[in-house]
Design an enzyme around this catalytic site. Structure first.
Site, PDB file in Angstrom:
ATOM      1  N   HIS A 164      81.601  33.231 117.598  1.00 48.29           N
ATOM      2  CA  HIS A 164      82.639  34.161 117.198  1.00 48.29           C
ATOM      3  C   HIS A 164      82.634  34.866 119.167  1.00 48.29           C
ATOM      4  O   HIS A 164      82.400  35.623 118.983  1.00 48.29           O
ATOM      5  CB  HIS A 164      82.927  34.644 115.928  1.00 48.29           C
ATOM      6  N   GLU A 167      82.582  39.165 119.045  1.00 42.76           N
ATOM      7  CA  GLU A 167      80.841  39.659 118.481  1.00 42.76           C
ATOM      8  C   GLU A 167      79.867  39.205 119.712  1.00 42.76           C
ATOM      9  O   GLU A 167      78.384  38.633 119.892  1.00 42.76           O
ATOM     10  CB  GLU A 167      80.607  38.263 117.252  1.00 42.76           C
ATOM     11  N   HIS A 289      75.495  36.397 114.212  1.00 41.47           N
ATOM     12  CA  HIS A 289      77.180  37.039 114.035  1.00 41.47           C
ATOM     13  C   HIS A 289      77.016  38.152 113.917  1.00 41.47           C
ATOM     14  O   HIS A 289      75.780  39.815 113.882  1.00 41.47           O
ATOM     15  CB  HIS A 289      78.094  36.685 113.027  1.00 41.47           C
ATOM     16  N   GLU A 359      74.871  38.632 109.987  1.00 42.20           N
ATOM     17  CA  GLU A 359      75.492  39.399 110.234  1.00 42.20           C
ATOM     18  C   GLU A 359      74.997  40.666 111.173  1.00 42.20           C
ATOM     19  O   GLU A 359      74.704  41.652 110.072  1.00 42.20           O
ATOM     20  CB  GLU A 359      76.575  40.223 109.144  1.00 42.20           C
TER      21      GLU A 359
HETATM   22  O1  0X9 Z   1      82.723  33.639 108.459  1.00 42.93           O
HETATM   23  C1  0X9 Z   1      81.942  33.654 108.623  1.00 42.93           C
HETATM   24  O2  0X9 Z   1      82.385  32.757 109.616  1.00 42.93           O
HETATM   25  C2  0X9 Z   1      80.808  34.659 109.359  1.00 42.93           C
HETATM   26  N1  0X9 Z   1      81.101  36.210 109.578  1.00 42.93           N
HETATM   27  S1  0X9 Z   1      81.665  36.500 110.207  1.00 42.93           S
HETATM   28  O3  0X9 Z   1      81.804  37.995 109.770  1.00 42.93           O
HETATM   29  N2  0X9 Z   1      80.809  36.896 111.693  1.00 42.93           N
HETATM   30  O4  0X9 Z   1      83.301  35.909 111.013  1.00 42.93           O
HETATM   31  C3  0X9 Z   1      80.105  34.424 107.957  1.00 42.93           C
HETATM   32  C4  0X9 Z   1      79.998  32.926 107.667  1.00 42.93           C
HETATM   33  C5  0X9 Z   1      78.975  32.931 107.364  1.00 42.93           C
HETATM   34  N3  0X9 Z   1      79.699  31.333 106.009  1.00 42.93           N
HETATM   35  C6  0X9 Z   1      79.772  30.692 104.898  1.00 42.93           C
HETATM   36  N4  0X9 Z   1      80.421  31.638 104.273  1.00 42.93           N
HETATM   37  N5  0X9 Z   1      79.574  29.762 105.054  1.00 42.93           N
HETATM   38 ZN    ZN Z   2      81.153  35.554 113.118  1.00 39.34          ZN
END
Ligand code: 0X9
Ligand code: ZN
Length: 413
Positions: A164, A167, A289, A359
């Site tokens: 991302h 980040e 992330h 995270e």
């Molecule tokens: O949403 C995401 O891609 C990740 N969080 S972020 O805030 N860095 O964007 C978390 C990914 C975790 N994966 C799933 N929830 N499947």
């Molecule tokens: Zn992310």
């Protein structure tokens, strides 16, 4: 409440609609909003509609959302506790203050330096090119391999960051880890490095990262820079193929969680796929992330637990062990919200690689969110060295974690 919220929101350097690069009257304005969503199911539901959740504070989810989606959520009865057009937010911070972070050229220069300093240990390679033609760089740390391609019998592990764009700390973390592994004179670390095939891919989405900083003001950009849709970009962490498009991602290309027209539609995720498939010795993966200070393990696409009880026991033990060291919160990914098409579900579900998402800091949006400033970089790297060494050690067999006493010196045998 609102005053406090606005003050905190101003910590986010978010000057304009990301879509404004392709300004047309029809393009929806991106909003930063808080929505009451106290359960994982309600959070999944709003993600499904195109809300990109960035943090959860008590019963409220905060994140970016196209204005039209926010209107629709309101009409459905969701309580919107706060919202702010991105264009109303003035940056309080300047990229100059964050000079410690590496842009694309600086990242490459740093990787080149490491290879020059440690030619027998470090090998640079490209995984492929991005939408805009940048190379996605990888560093292989392997004491017995002659180059990035040579075969090895050693167990492998891969660390990655920067899926991302905004980040940026998630790029510094794997880069700092690479530097540490190469520079350390600790015999235990040297011994560990000698026994493993370690890959570090600090910036999976360099187009997005460069776009985020290019104007001199942060753009709060998340996706890659595919430009052939109404709003640019695909969320690379929704574009992997395992259970792609089955929940927690959006078909709306203006959403920050746009899944792309098909799984692996993007050159960046294709490059990751090629790389991971070509290295059968890889047993562990960690994708960095930001932010919220969490340790996440599969599944992300479903609330169900893993059916493989042996794997689940190992995942839980590994996550709680690492959490005790870095102070993050360990949990199954979908306990936060369901999201399909992410790196870790694919790597585990398709290739059987033990895969985690960290995270990183800060732990809430009060700490600067995606732009926490320079002071946090070294702290974050330090906090995550021990978890990283532990994962490197376990790359021969992650199931060893279960029988390992908490007090075991995890490397240096
Ligand atoms: O949403 C995401 O891609 C990740 N969080 S972020 O805030 N860095 O964007 C978390 C990914 C975790 N994966 C799933 N929830 N499947
Ligand atoms: Zn992310």
């Amino acid at each position: 409440m609102c005053r406090t919220l606005f003050a905190l929101l101003c910590l986010f350097a978010y000057p304009g609609t990301p879509a404004s690069a392709h300004a047309e009257p029809t393009i929806p304005t991106m909003q930063w909003a808080g929505i009451v969503a106290p359960t994982r199911e309600s959070r999944t539901e709003i993600v499904n509609q195109g809300f990109s959740i960035e943090s959860v504070v008590e019963d409220t989810a905060y994140g970016f959302v196209p204005a039209e989606v926010l209107d629709s959520l309101r009409l459905q009865g969701y309580e919107v506790t706060s919202s702010l057009a991105a264009s109303e937010m003035n940056p309080q911070d300047f990229p100059d203050q964050d000079a410690v972070y590496h842009n694309y050229a600086e990242l490459k220069a740093e990787l080149d330096t490491l290879v020059t300093l440690y030619p027998k240990l470090a090998h640079l390679f490209s995984l492929g090119r991005t939408v805009e033609g940048r190379e996605i760089w990888g560093l292989r740390i392997n004491a017995s391999a002659e180059n990035a391609e040579s075969p090895t019998a050693l167990p492998g592990i891969v660390f990655m960051g920067g899926h991302h764009a905004r980040e940026h700390l998630s790029v510094e973390m794997p880069l700092g880890l690479a530097r540490f592994l190469l520079e350390s004179r600790d015999p235990a670390v040297i011994d560990l490095v000698n026994r493993r095939d370690i890959f570090i891919i600090p910036q999976v989405n360099p187009d997005g990262s460069e776009f985020d900083i290019a104007s001199g003001r942060y753009q709060s950009w998340r996706k890659n820079r595919r430009a052939d849709n109404k709003c640019a970009g695909v969320d690379l962490n929704r574009n992997y193929s395992y259970q792609w498009g089955t929940g927690g991602s959006s078909k709306n290309n203006c959403s920050d969680v746009y899944m792309g027209p098909e799984a692996f539609s993007e050159p960046e995720t294709q490059a990751m796929k090629r790389f991971l498939e070509s290295r059968p010795n890889l047993k562990v993966l960690l994708s960095f992330h930001t932010y919220s200070e969490l340790i996440l393990y599969p599944w992300g696409h479903t609330y169900n637990d893993l059916t493989n009880a042996r794997d689940l026991a190992a995942y839980r033990k590994m996550a709680t062990t690492m959490a005790a060291w870095n102070g993050y919160h360990p949990q199954q990914t979908s306990d936060l919200y369901v999201a399909s098409g992410d790196t870790t579900d694919w790597a585990y579900g398709t290739l059987g690689i033990f895969s985690f998402t960290f995270e990183l800091s800060p732990n809430g949006w009060g700490g600067g969110g995606f732009y926490p400033g320079p002071g946090i970089v070294q702290k974050t790297i330090q906090a995550n060295l021990k978890p990283a060494l532990y994962l490197i050690d376990l790359a021969d067999d992650p199931h060893r974690a279960v029988a390992m006493p908490e007090t075991t010196l995890f490397f240096g045998r």
